[in-house]
Motif scaffolding. Structure first.
Motif, PDB file in Angstrom:
ATOM      1  N   ASP A 393       0.956  -1.747   0.147  1.00 30.39           N
ATOM      2  CA  ASP A 393      -0.104   0.453  -0.027  1.00 30.39           C
ATOM      3  C   ASP A 393       0.327   1.591  -0.266  1.00 30.39           C
ATOM      4  OD1 ASP A 393       1.177  -0.430   3.071  1.00 30.39           O
ATOM      5  OD2 ASP A 393      -0.916   0.174   3.837  1.00 30.39           O
ATOM      6  N   GLU A 394       1.920   1.349  -0.232  1.00 28.63           N
ATOM      7  CA  GLU A 394       2.812   2.071  -0.035  1.00 28.63           C
ATOM      8  C   GLU A 394       3.205   3.403   1.001  1.00 28.63           C
ATOM      9  OE1 GLU A 394       2.295   4.542  -3.861  1.00 28.63           O
ATOM     10  OE2 GLU A 394       2.961   3.145  -4.895  1.00 28.63           O
ATOM     11  N   GLY A 395       2.756   2.133   1.975  1.00 28.67           N
ATOM     12  CA  GLY A 395       2.694   3.302   2.915  1.00 28.67           C
ATOM     13  C   GLY A 395       1.403   4.454   3.426  1.00 28.67           C
ATOM     14  N   PHE A 425       1.306  -5.644   3.432  1.00 31.53           N
ATOM     15  CA  PHE A 425       2.014  -6.104   2.433  1.00 31.53           C
ATOM     16  C   PHE A 425       0.515  -7.451   1.869  1.00 31.53           C
ATOM     17  CE2 PHE A 425       6.034  -4.361   3.859  1.00 31.53           C
ATOM     18  CZ  PHE A 425       6.466  -3.508   2.492  1.00 31.53           C
ATOM     19  N   ARG A 426       0.594  -8.164   1.156  1.00 33.66           N
ATOM     20  CA  ARG A 426      -0.055  -8.874   0.135  1.00 33.66           C
ATOM     21  C   ARG A 426       0.572 -10.292  -1.048  1.00 33.66           C
ATOM     22  NH1 ARG A 426      -6.029  -7.564  -1.546  1.00 33.66           N
ATOM     23  NH2 ARG A 426      -5.346  -6.131  -3.694  1.00 33.66           N
ATOM     24  N   LEU A 427       0.492 -11.359  -1.025  1.00 32.66           N
ATOM     25  CA  LEU A 427       1.000 -12.027  -1.538  1.00 32.66           C
ATOM     26  C   LEU A 427       0.055 -12.834  -2.006  1.00 32.66           C
ATOM     27  CD1 LEU A 427       3.511 -12.794  -2.896  1.00 32.66           C
ATOM     28  CD2 LEU A 427       3.783 -14.728  -0.946  1.00 32.66           C
ATOM     29  N   ALA A 428       0.287 -13.076  -3.187  1.00 29.16           N
ATOM     30  CA  ALA A 428      -0.584 -14.036  -4.001  1.00 29.16           C
ATOM     31  C   ALA A 428       0.741 -14.550  -5.365  1.00 29.16           C
ATOM     32  CB  ALA A 428      -1.263 -13.256  -5.105  1.00 29.16           C
ATOM     33  N   ALA A 429       0.540 -16.665  -6.200  1.00 32.46           N
ATOM     34  CA  ALA A 429       0.776 -16.891  -6.773  1.00 32.46           C
ATOM     35  C   ALA A 429       0.173 -17.161  -8.045  1.00 32.46           C
ATOM     36  CB  ALA A 429       1.047 -18.426  -6.225  1.00 32.46           C
ATOM     37  N   LYS A 430       1.395 -17.410  -8.916  1.00 36.69           N
ATOM     38  CA  LYS A 430       0.890 -18.006 -10.444  1.00 36.69           C
ATOM     39  C   LYS A 430       1.592 -18.731 -10.806  1.00 36.69           C
ATOM     40  CE  LYS A 430       0.455 -15.509 -14.913  1.00 36.69           C
ATOM     41  NZ  LYS A 430       1.548 -14.198 -15.790  1.00 36.69           N
ATOM     42  N   VAL A 442      -0.172  -8.014   5.470  1.00 38.08           N
ATOM     43  CA  VAL A 442       0.075  -8.417   6.833  1.00 38.08           C
ATOM     44  C   VAL A 442       0.988  -6.876   7.178  1.00 38.08           C
ATOM     45  CG1 VAL A 442       2.644  -9.354   5.862  1.00 38.08           C
ATOM     46  CG2 VAL A 442       2.546  -9.358   8.074  1.00 38.08           C
ATOM     47  N   ASP A 443       0.894  -5.737   8.464  1.00 35.08           N
ATOM     48  CA  ASP A 443       1.982  -4.356   8.619  1.00 35.08           C
ATOM     49  C   ASP A 443       3.125  -5.006   8.926  1.00 35.08           C
ATOM     50  OD1 ASP A 443      -0.880  -3.421   7.857  1.00 35.08           O
ATOM     51  OD2 ASP A 443      -0.956  -3.278  10.066  1.00 35.08           O
ATOM     52  N   LEU A 444       3.877  -4.487   8.283  1.00 31.44           N
ATOM     53  CA  LEU A 444       4.937  -4.106   8.763  1.00 31.44           C
ATOM     54  C   LEU A 444       6.173  -3.560   8.668  1.00 31.44           C
ATOM     55  CD1 LEU A 444       6.752  -6.913   5.830  1.00 31.44           C
ATOM     56  CD2 LEU A 444       6.723  -7.417   8.602  1.00 31.44           C
ATOM     57  N   PHE A 445       6.758  -2.780  10.321  1.00 35.65           N
ATOM     58  CA  PHE A 445       7.260  -1.775  10.411  1.00 35.65           C
ATOM     59  C   PHE A 445       9.016  -2.043   9.711  1.00 35.65           C
ATOM     60  CE2 PHE A 445       3.989  -2.008  13.025  1.00 35.65           C
ATOM     61  CZ  PHE A 445       3.575  -1.038  12.709  1.00 35.65           C
ATOM     62  N   THR A 446       8.840  -0.708   9.402  1.00 33.52           N
ATOM     63  CA  THR A 446      10.297   0.297   9.216  1.00 33.52           C
ATOM     64  C   THR A 446      11.206   0.135  10.606  1.00 33.52           C
ATOM     65  OG1 THR A 446      10.572   2.200   8.310  1.00 33.52           O
ATOM     66  CG2 THR A 446      10.991   0.921   6.950  1.00 33.52           C
ATOM     67  N   SER A 447      12.776   0.057  10.371  1.00 26.25           N
ATOM     68  CA  SER A 447      13.421   1.096  12.142  1.00 26.25           C
ATOM     69  C   SER A 447      13.799   2.141  11.871  1.00 26.25           C
ATOM     70  CB  SER A 447      14.889   0.375  12.212  1.00 26.25           C
ATOM     71  OG  SER A 447      14.327  -0.948  11.437  1.00 26.25           O
ATOM     72  N   GLU A 448      13.629   3.057  13.554  1.00 23.80           N
ATOM     73  CA  GLU A 448      13.547   4.536  13.448  1.00 23.80           C
ATOM     74  C   GLU A 448      15.100   4.584  13.419  1.00 23.80           C
ATOM     75  OE1 GLU A 448      12.171   3.695  18.512  1.00 23.80           O
ATOM     76  OE2 GLU A 448      11.036   5.341  16.514  1.00 23.80           O
ATOM     77  N   GLY A 449      15.604   3.779  13.568  1.00 25.87           N
ATOM     78  CA  GLY A 449      17.013   4.591  14.333  1.00 25.87           C
ATOM     79  C   GLY A 449      17.998   4.633  15.830  1.00 25.87           C
ATOM     80  N   VAL A 450      18.650   5.065  16.039  1.00 25.88           N
ATOM     81  CA  VAL A 450      19.453   4.240  16.944  1.00 25.88           C
ATOM     82  C   VAL A 450      18.448   5.148  18.601  1.00 25.88           C
ATOM     83  CG1 VAL A 450      21.093   4.709  18.241  1.00 25.88           C
ATOM     84  CG2 VAL A 450      21.736   4.686  16.440  1.00 25.88           C
TER      85      VAL A 450
END
Length: 1187
Positions: A393-395, A425-430, A442-450
């Motif tokens: 969803d590009e965030g 993110f979501r996934l499909a197979a072909k 599923v929701d995933l997060f990037t790190s925020e730093g030190v």
């Protein structure tokens, strides 16, 4: 086998996140897979040249996969494979196959179908190849790579697949040109070898080769396929075996409209047998309706079938099937609960379809601006997955997704992201059949730093060698990344700087192994995947001082007194870093040290303990207290105070009432034992004629009985106790007065015999012990132990009468007063003088046996004129008995000697006499015995006259006297009958009793016998009579056997019989009698012949014949015997009827013989029936009741 671990195990090596394969050899473009062969197992592979190679375990075979897929590993039937991922390494487990659930997806994997044609793409690594121990041929494998087939279980196959459900086989295609060429070359060589082996190979190679491996044809479903390694010949044999029941089976026509998850089945009704059709046609009944059951199993195996349809239709639609899966279907007809045989199985394979929706991807790594995603391949449903579609969803969080990756890889790195941001993110197979559904988002997060700089650490608790610190946790980032902490420590004065003492995610830590009373500096650093934060502010804390060691040198100062002692000690070696403030002294009387009492607390190092008890062992210990705490206890010092003599005892006290001559005293231990156990008591007495104290008891007991005292006298007693230290002081006096006593024993009495039966006893009065004597008791007896009281009174003499002459008597006397009974005097022995004998007793008559036993033949005993007497000898009273006098009343007395039995003769028979007996000795005659009446017996009777009243050839009946037939055995008159024996020398007794008749049996015919008789009664046996002689008669002849009849013509019949031997020389003649109809028997012949012809017979009459024997004696008359059984001659018409019904054959005439059973035969028959019945009853009881 099915019980141990799988034959093969595979470990799959993943590629790096960048996508390049891990290279373990010179083949850089291949992915290496290690196949582990367990000990005792074998792994068969096919090389590029077409030869098979067998590798035995334990070994690891490297397999190279040019297209990235995983080789199938065959497992036994009934097992399934499951892939488990651990730390980036995939392992295959083999578990038992669950029960099949037709019409839907099984929750557990299903055993796989035969391997797909892409197996040749896997070739063994040339480095790990070993020369085969012996060649193995896997003929019939077709396009299969037989190098993966186990030589132990040819028909049982394991299949291990990465990223695919174990019950599906994706038709993998070669990935590149090299793999395709390898595949074509292997296919061509395998087909050439199969063609050569089938046409030109010798039979021995074909016989040694293993059976064909099962394969799956993906082009079109076949009605009947090869199952479990069976060839076409075996299938034909099975088909031939079931041809005889084909008419009773429902025929499955086929499967139509096979889709990925559905299929339609059609079948025909079974044909009824000809005999059933004819029966239904004859009864004009319609056929019963049939119902059908459709059974489906996964794969082409017969086991695990499930009923998916039951009804009367001839078609059914199967739903919820699995795509690209082999199924086997059968149909079975049922009529009225009677099931027919199942039809032949029809195999079909469902079509492939798009893959199942994959699982959601997960975060495998990332930074502030990137995320690394990984995912697993879903079930391909029969068609290989070519690409994966990853959307995000590009965030933005709006729920709208855009494509961010499309390709065959199973991981992807998303870059150019914002720190501490959430992305969905979501996934499909072909595959070739289409695109699957998307996975869950599923929701995933990037790190925020030190992380930020944490706060300084705080002290929670301190010890002498440890410090417990804690700090506040930093705020958690939205991405959920974990924050870790580093605690650094610096010791004061060491100059080493800060060193790490803790690294982890917790916010507290205990620093151990520190120095006591030392300052330490601490700071905290937080870090995550992005880096470390700045250190926190420095905190400074100090450890506490330690507790001191125990004081030293605890000892006794000076002499230990019975009630006090003085102890001292020294300071401890180690004060723990702080000065000792006080010492504590404890003392205990418990030797186990369970309870302690504090007797001193202060800064001095000595103390005097007062108020102790003598002879007690004390335990002492000391410890010190400082700022660091309390020291351990010092070693225990054991001290014992000396003992002293015990204190005064309690005065003795009298137990119960004092007696005349003894007193029981009891006392208690002293209140003060002086520290030692009391071991001895000393009791002293004063009183009576004594002027000083005298010790009467010394011992450890607490009571004592003082005896040998004087009655009515006052005594004083005192007591003292002693221990190891000596005697203590005396107690107070105890005054005791004894009670009056019983009299003293009398002197022996004086005895004077006035006559043989009378004696005078006299005695004197003894000392009374304070109380007058009121009574005297005189005892006497024959023995000293059996005395009895004969006088009780105040007199001093007593006359005893009724004594026995010449007998010894014992006498003793005792005095009695108000207090009690005195002891007996000494025993005095006195003997009475002799006298005339006593009266005779026990007079009775002698039995006849006793009289005759001791008399000879010269002095016969006659009970009619004699009387035998016997008596008991009386007491002679000191003088021996010289004779006896027998008084008979009217007759003169009869004197006899000193005997106890006598026979009086010359008496009258059957007369009564009154008899008494008197004994005499040198002093005179004694009294007569009691009178006894006795009677003589009557004279014996004379013998009667003997007569023979009845006689026969075997018996004689004798009679004598006159009397009734019924007599009693108690009759006074009885008889004895005797017969002369065969030798003629003596007579034997035949009968003895009161009867007047007797029958003598079992005699011999025509023989003379001699008899005599005697009568006897209570007076004895009379004389025998004269000898009488009687003779038996001649015996008649026995009954002859039934005669035999033979019809000579219509009017003549011949009668024959067996001859009877002569009896003692007397000839035998025969008498033949005949009876016509109901008339009497008439004699028709008499003579010695053994046959007779009867003439003038009428053919229509019935004749009966019987035969009798006659003995011609030497002296008339003749003796006729009994007749034989009757024999009947039937009329001619009766004989013809008997011949027509199966009678005589060959002209023999039927003769009816009426035979009657004798008494002996009837008795034998009854005995046999009874015996058989008893055996049957016993058998029934044994087997049906007992068991």
């Amino acid at each position: 086998s099915d019980s141990h671990t799988p034959l093969l195990g595979c470990t799959y090596l993943f590629t790096t996140p960048g996508g390049s394969p891990i290279c373990t050899s010179s083949f850089m473009s291949f992915q290496v897979i290690l196949v582990q062969v367990n000990p005792g197992e074998a792994f068969t592979i096919q090389r590029e040249d077409g030869q098979c190679q067998c590798i035995t375990g334990p070994a690891q075979v490297p397999m190279m996969s040019p297209n990235g897929s995983v080789p199938p590993i065959y497992v036994p039937t009934g097992y399934i494979s499951q892939v488990i991922e651990e730390n980036g390494v995939r392992r295959v487990l083999v578990i038992p196959q669950p029960e099949l659930i037709p019409g839907g997806h099984s929750p557990l994997p299903h055993p796989p179908p035969p391997p797909p044609p892409h197996l040749p793409a896997f070739v063994p690594h040339p480095v790990m190849m070993h020369p085969p121990p012996h060649p193995i041929y896997s003929g019939g494998a077709g396009d299969l790579g037989s190098q993966y087939i186990s030589q132990y279980h040819t028909g049982h196959i394991f299949s291990e697949l990465d990223s695919y459900s174990p019950h599906r086989r994706p038709p993998f295609a070669p990935r590149d040109e090299r793999a395709g060429k390898t595949y074509s070359r292997l296919q061509r060589k395998l087909k050439e070898r199969q063609a050569g082996g089938g046409a030109g190979s010798p039979p021995t190679d074909q016989a040694r080769s293993p059976p064909l491996s099962p394969r799956k044809d993906h082009s079109s479903p076949a009605p009947l396929e090869v199952q479990n390694g069976l060839g076409s010949e075996e299938a034909e044999q099975e088909e031939g075996q079931g041809s005889d029941t084909e008419a009773e089976r429902a025929k499955l026509v086929g499967v139509t409209d096979v889709q990925a998850r559905t299929a339609e089945l059609k079948w025909c009704a079974p044909a009824a047998p000809d005999d059933v059709k004819s029966c239904l046609g004859a009864q004009r009944r319609p056929a019963e309706p049939l119902s059908y059951e459709v059974m489906v199993s996964c794969g082409s195996r017969d086991g695990g079938c499930q009923v998916v349809y039951s009804g009367e239709e001839l078609n059914a639609t199967l739903d919820d099937l699995r795509p690209a899966t082999d199924y086997s279907a059968r149909v079975q007809a049922t009529c009225r609960h009677v099931q027919g045989s199942p039809s032949e199985p029809v195999n079909f394979t469902t079509l492939s379809c798009e893959p199942d929706p994959p699982s959601a991807p997960w975060k495998a790594g990332g930074t502030k601006t990137s995320l690394v995603l990984q995912w697993k391949a879903p079930c391909d449903n029969g068609s290989k997955i070519h690409n994966y579609l990853l959307q995000w969803d590009e965030g933005k969080g709006t729920g709208e997704f855009e494509q961010c990756y499309y390709g065959p890889q199973k991981q992807y790195r998303v870059t150019k992201l914002s720190p501490a941001s959430k992305y969905c993110f979501r996934l499909a197979a072909k595959n070739d059949m289409g695109v699957s559904g998307f996975s869950e988002a599923v929701d995933l997060f990037t790190s925020e730093g030190v992380p930020a700089t944490p706060l300084c650490a705080e002290l929670v608790k301190a010890g002498h060698n440890w410090l417990h610190l804690q700090w506040q946790r930093s705020a958690a980032p939205p991405s959920g990344d974990s924050i870790f902490y580093i605690l650094e420590m610096e010791e004061e004065g060491m100059g080493c700087g800060f060193k790490k003492c803790y690294d982890g995610y917790k916010t507290s830590h205990t620093a151990k192994n520190l120095q006591r009373c030392t300052k330490y500096k601490f700071r905290v650093v937080a870090y995550n995947a992005e880096g470390k934060s700045n250190p926190s502010q420095v905190s400074e804390f100090s450890t506490c001082p330690d507790s001191p060691s125990c004081p030293r040198g605890l000892a006794v100062r000076g002499k230990v007194l019975p009630n006090s002692l003085e102890v001292c000690w020294e300071s401890p070696n180690d004060d723990g870093g702080s000065e000792v403030t006080k010492y504590v002294l404890e003392i205990s009387e418990d030797m186990n040290g369970a309870s302690w009492e504090q007797v001193y607390c202060g800064s001095d190092m000595e103390h005097s303990c007062e108020g102790l008890r003598p002879g007690v062992t004390y335990l002492t210990r000391v410890y010190c207290i400082s700022e660091g705490g309390q020291s351990p206890q010092s070693e225990t010092l054991q001290i014992q105070t000396p003992i002293v003599p015990p204190g005064p005892c309690q005065h003795p006290r009298v137990v119960g009432r004092p007696k005349a001559r003894e007193v029981l005293l009891r006392w208690g231990p002293p209140y003060v034992d002086g520290g030692g156990a009391v071991t001895l008591y000393s009791l002293e007495m004063k009183g009576g004629h004594e002027e000083v104290h005298r010790e009467v008891y010394q011992g450890p007991d607490l009571d004592c009985t003082i005896s040998n005292l004087l009655p009515g006298t006052s005594y004083s007693f005192r007591l003292r106790a002693a221990n190891k230290a000596g005697y203590g002081p005396f107690s107070d006096y105890c005054e005791v007065t004894t009670c009056p006593g019983a009299p003293e024993p009398c002197r022996p009495p004086h005895v004077v015999c006035r006559s043989p039966t009378c004696a005078l006893v006299s005695w004197e009065t003894p000392p009374s012990n304070g109380t007058p004597v009121s009574e005297f008791r005189l005892e006497w007896g024959v023995t000293e132990t059996t005395v009895q009281t004969c006088y009780s009174g105040p007199g001093l003499s007593h006359e005893i009468r009724g004594l026995l002459p010449a007998t010894s008597y014992f006498f003793r006397v005792q005095a009695v007063n108000a207090v009690g009974v005195g002891p007996f005097s000494e025993v005095v022995l006195c003997q009475t003088p002799c006298s005339v004998p006593a009266a005779v007793a026990g007079v009775q008559a002698l039995e006849d046996e006793e009289l005759t036993a001791g008399r000879g033949s010269d002095a016969p005993y006659c009970p009619s004129t004699c009387l035998g007497l016997q008596w008991e000898a009386p007491c002679d009273h000191g003088a021996e008995i010289t004779s006896y006098l027998i008084d008979l009343g009217e007759r003169q007395p009869i004197p006899v000697g000193p005997v106890t039995r006598y026979v009086i003769q010359h008496l009258q028979p059957d007369t009564t006499y009154r008899i008494r007996i008197q004994a005499l000795n040198s002093l005179g005659a004694g009294p007569f015995s009691p009178m006894v009446k006795m009677r003589t017996k009557p004279r014996p009777p004379q013998p009667p006259r003997l007569e023979c009243t009845a006689f026969s050839h075997q018996t004689l009946r004798l009679k004598w006297g006159e009397g009734s037939i019924r007599t009693s055995p108690s009759d006074p008159l009885q008889y004895q009958l005797q017969m002369e024996d065969k030798s003629g020398r003596r007579f034997v007794c035949l009968y003895r009793g009161p009867c007047h008749t007797h029958k003598v049996q079992r005699l011999v015919e025509s023989t003379a016998y001699s008899f005599r008789i005697q009568a006897f009664n209570e007076g004895g046996e009379g004389p025998f009579s004269d000898v009488y002689t009687f003779s038996t008669l001649c015996s008649p002849p026995p009954a002859p056997k039934a005669p035999r009849l033979e019809r000579l013509n219509d009017h003549t019949c011949e009668v024959t019989w067996e001859s009877t031997p002569p009896m003692k020389g007397d000839p035998i003649i025969y008498s033949l009698q005949c009876m016509t109809g109901n008339t009497d028997f008439k004699q028709i012949y008499k003579g010695s012949a053994t046959s007779y012809q009867a003439s003038s017979l009428q053919p229509s009459n019935e004749y009966r014949f019987r035969l009798g024997a006659i003995r011609q004696c030497a002296t008339p008359p003749d003796l006729p015997g009994p007749y034989s059984t009757t024999v009947t001659l039937l009329p001619q018409r009766s004989e013809a009827a008997a011949a027509l019904g199966g009678g005589a054959v060959g002209g023999t005439k039927a003769v009816r013989t009426s035979v009657s059973l004798t008494d002996e035969q009837c008795a034998a028959l009854i005995l046999v029936v009874f015996a058989v019945t008893s055996i049957l009853i016993a058998f029934v009881i044994q087997y049906f009741v007992i068991k």
